[in-house]
Design a protein around this motif. Sequence first.
Motif, PDB file in Angstrom:
ATOM      1  N   PRO A  85       1.359   6.065  -6.802  1.00 25.83           N
ATOM      2  CA  PRO A  85       2.710   5.745  -7.249  1.00 25.83           C
ATOM      3  C   PRO A  85       2.707   4.699  -8.364  1.00 25.83           C
ATOM      4  N   SER A  86       3.752   4.702  -9.152  1.00 23.57           N
ATOM      5  CA  SER A  86       3.875   3.729 -10.237  1.00 23.57           C
ATOM      6  C   SER A  86       4.133   2.341  -9.671  1.00 23.57           C
ATOM      7  N   ILE A  87       3.806   1.334 -10.475  1.00 27.69           N
ATOM      8  CA  ILE A  87       4.048  -0.047 -10.068  1.00 27.69           C
ATOM      9  C   ILE A  87       5.554  -0.294  -9.973  1.00 27.69           C
ATOM     10  N   CYS A  88       5.969  -0.920  -8.890  1.00 22.89           N
ATOM     11  CA  CYS A  88       7.384  -1.252  -8.707  1.00 22.89           C
ATOM     12  C   CYS A  88       7.510  -2.718  -8.330  1.00 22.89           C
ATOM     13  N   LYS A  89       8.703  -3.266  -8.479  1.00 28.01           N
ATOM     14  CA  LYS A  89       8.919  -4.691  -8.220  1.00 28.01           C
ATOM     15  C   LYS A  89       8.637  -5.048  -6.764  1.00 28.01           C
ATOM     16  N   LYS A  90       9.095  -4.208  -5.843  1.00 27.40           N
ATOM     17  CA  LYS A  90       8.849  -4.486  -4.427  1.00 27.40           C
ATOM     18  C   LYS A  90       7.358  -4.440  -4.117  1.00 27.40           C
ATOM     19  N   GLY A  91       6.668  -3.486  -4.711  1.00 25.86           N
ATOM     20  CA  GLY A  91       5.233  -3.388  -4.498  1.00 25.86           C
ATOM     21  C   GLY A  91       4.504  -4.610  -5.012  1.00 25.86           C
ATOM     22  N   LEU A 138       0.836  -1.207   0.000  1.00 19.39           N
ATOM     23  CA  LEU A 138       0.000   0.000   0.000  1.00 19.39           C
ATOM     24  C   LEU A 138       0.865   1.249   0.000  1.00 19.39           C
ATOM     25  N   ARG A 139       1.935   1.200   0.731  1.00 20.75           N
ATOM     26  CA  ARG A 139       2.835   2.348   0.816  1.00 20.75           C
ATOM     27  C   ARG A 139       3.563   2.580  -0.503  1.00 20.75           C
ATOM     28  N   ARG A 140       3.808   1.517  -1.251  1.00 21.61           N
ATOM     29  CA  ARG A 140       4.586   1.618  -2.484  1.00 21.61           C
ATOM     30  C   ARG A 140       3.742   1.824  -3.741  1.00 21.61           C
ATOM     31  N   MET A 141       2.477   1.342  -3.741  1.00 18.35           N
ATOM     32  CA  MET A 141       1.674   1.405  -4.957  1.00 18.35           C
ATOM     33  C   MET A 141       0.335   2.111  -4.794  1.00 18.35           C
ATOM     34  N   GLY A 142      -0.089   2.400  -3.581  1.00 21.21           N
ATOM     35  CA  GLY A 142      -1.367   3.065  -3.390  1.00 21.21           C
ATOM     36  C   GLY A 142      -2.533   2.095  -3.345  1.00 21.21           C
ATOM     37  N   PRO A 143      -3.708   2.570  -2.920  1.00 20.74           N
ATOM     38  CA  PRO A 143      -4.855   1.680  -2.681  1.00 20.74           C
ATOM     39  C   PRO A 143      -5.411   0.999  -3.921  1.00 20.74           C
ATOM     40  N   ARG A 144      -5.481   1.698  -5.070  1.00 23.91           N
ATOM     41  CA  ARG A 144      -6.125   1.107  -6.245  1.00 23.91           C
ATOM     42  C   ARG A 144      -5.385  -0.130  -6.730  1.00 23.91           C
ATOM     43  N   LYS A 145      -4.076  -0.012  -6.862  1.00 21.33           N
ATOM     44  CA  LYS A 145      -3.296  -1.135  -7.379  1.00 21.33           C
ATOM     45  C   LYS A 145      -3.233  -2.289  -6.383  1.00 21.33           C
ATOM     46  N   VAL A 146      -3.189  -1.945  -5.091  1.00 14.37           N
ATOM     47  CA  VAL A 146      -3.123  -2.997  -4.075  1.00 14.37           C
ATOM     48  C   VAL A 146      -4.440  -3.767  -4.003  1.00 14.37           C
ATOM     49  N   LEU A 147      -5.558  -3.061  -4.136  1.00 14.08           N
ATOM     50  CA  LEU A 147      -6.851  -3.740  -4.166  1.00 14.08           C
ATOM     51  C   LEU A 147      -6.942  -4.661  -5.376  1.00 14.08           C
ATOM     52  N   LEU A 148      -6.328  -4.257  -6.473  1.00 14.30           N
ATOM     53  CA  LEU A 148      -6.289  -5.119  -7.649  1.00 14.30           C
ATOM     54  C   LEU A 148      -5.477  -6.378  -7.370  1.00 14.30           C
ATOM     55  N   MET A 149      -4.322  -6.214  -6.729  1.00 11.62           N
ATOM     56  CA  MET A 149      -3.490  -7.372  -6.395  1.00 11.62           C
ATOM     57  C   MET A 149      -4.234  -8.339  -5.479  1.00 11.62           C
ATOM     58  N   GLU A 150      -5.115  -7.801  -4.615  1.00  8.99           N
ATOM     59  CA  GLU A 150      -5.868  -8.638  -3.689  1.00  8.99           C
ATOM     60  C   GLU A 150      -6.807  -9.589  -4.426  1.00  8.99           C
TER      61      GLU A 150
END
Length: 298
Positions: free
Chosen positions: A149-155, A89-101
């Motif tokens: 934030p942009s997608i990153c490998k750690k995220g 969440l800290r690295r990619m923000g809520p939208r992308k993290v919810l997608l990963m979920e």
Amino acid sequence: MVAFTGEIAALTAALFWAIATWIYSHCSQRFGAMPLNVIKGVIASLLLLIALLLSDASVGIPSGSAWGWLIISGVIGIAIGDTAYFAALRRMGPRKVLLMESLAPPLTGVLALLVLNEAITVTAALGMLVTLTGVIYVLRQQSHDDNEPSICKKGLFYGALAAVCQAVGVLLSHYALVDADVAPLWGALIRLVAGTLVIALLLGLRQEIHKQLIKPLLAMDMRNGAILTVAIVVGTFLAIWLQQVSLKYANAAVAQTLMATSPLFALPIAWLRGNPPTFKIWLGTLSAVAGIAMIMFG
């Protein structure tokens, strides 16, 4: 209504988690992933304990191996999974993290089939696919207005790790709740306490409790403290309680799929933040809702 208790609880948990995720994304910039996990774990555990004492605590007490399964579920799903979630969440923000979920439901379905031999009807399976497709479609349509934030490998790594841990934690919790007839409140409390204690112990061993936890808390003003408390009450206390209810009364994969619809509930949040949903976003939402109906009535 009784027949769909688990499904309704899962959808409500998804709504609450969507609200909390946006708040946690703000708080994750102030706290690290592990300290934030400890804060929400301690407060939510106290609230669950109070709720348990106000109810009939003697009903549905875990016995035997159920304690072990719930503790392991808490360590994997909350200690590791939630920490990874906050890190993503800290690295990619809520939208992308919810997608990963959204990776969690199919993982849960596969694990439930392999480990518990839990059958899934063809209609429910198709509903899962339609729901997840709708979720992904909606999030992709939001990307042009995305200031995260942009997608990153750690995220991506932390997001994938969170999804895997969530799937495993859900499956273990579902097994304990159903097989041992454990009350959802007990299941939620044991999982949360186990996960929180593990993270607190790791922080203590690293001698970072004062620096990463106590110092930022003391520096927090009342407004931000109140906002964080709301996120914990809604997104952890109520959401994890409802999650346990859904896992007790619904198929594990179906419950996980419905809980993964959080991005859809984020639409009105985006609207309130000045980003009105487009026609394509509503189209994707309706597709996901159709998938939910297939799951519930399949």
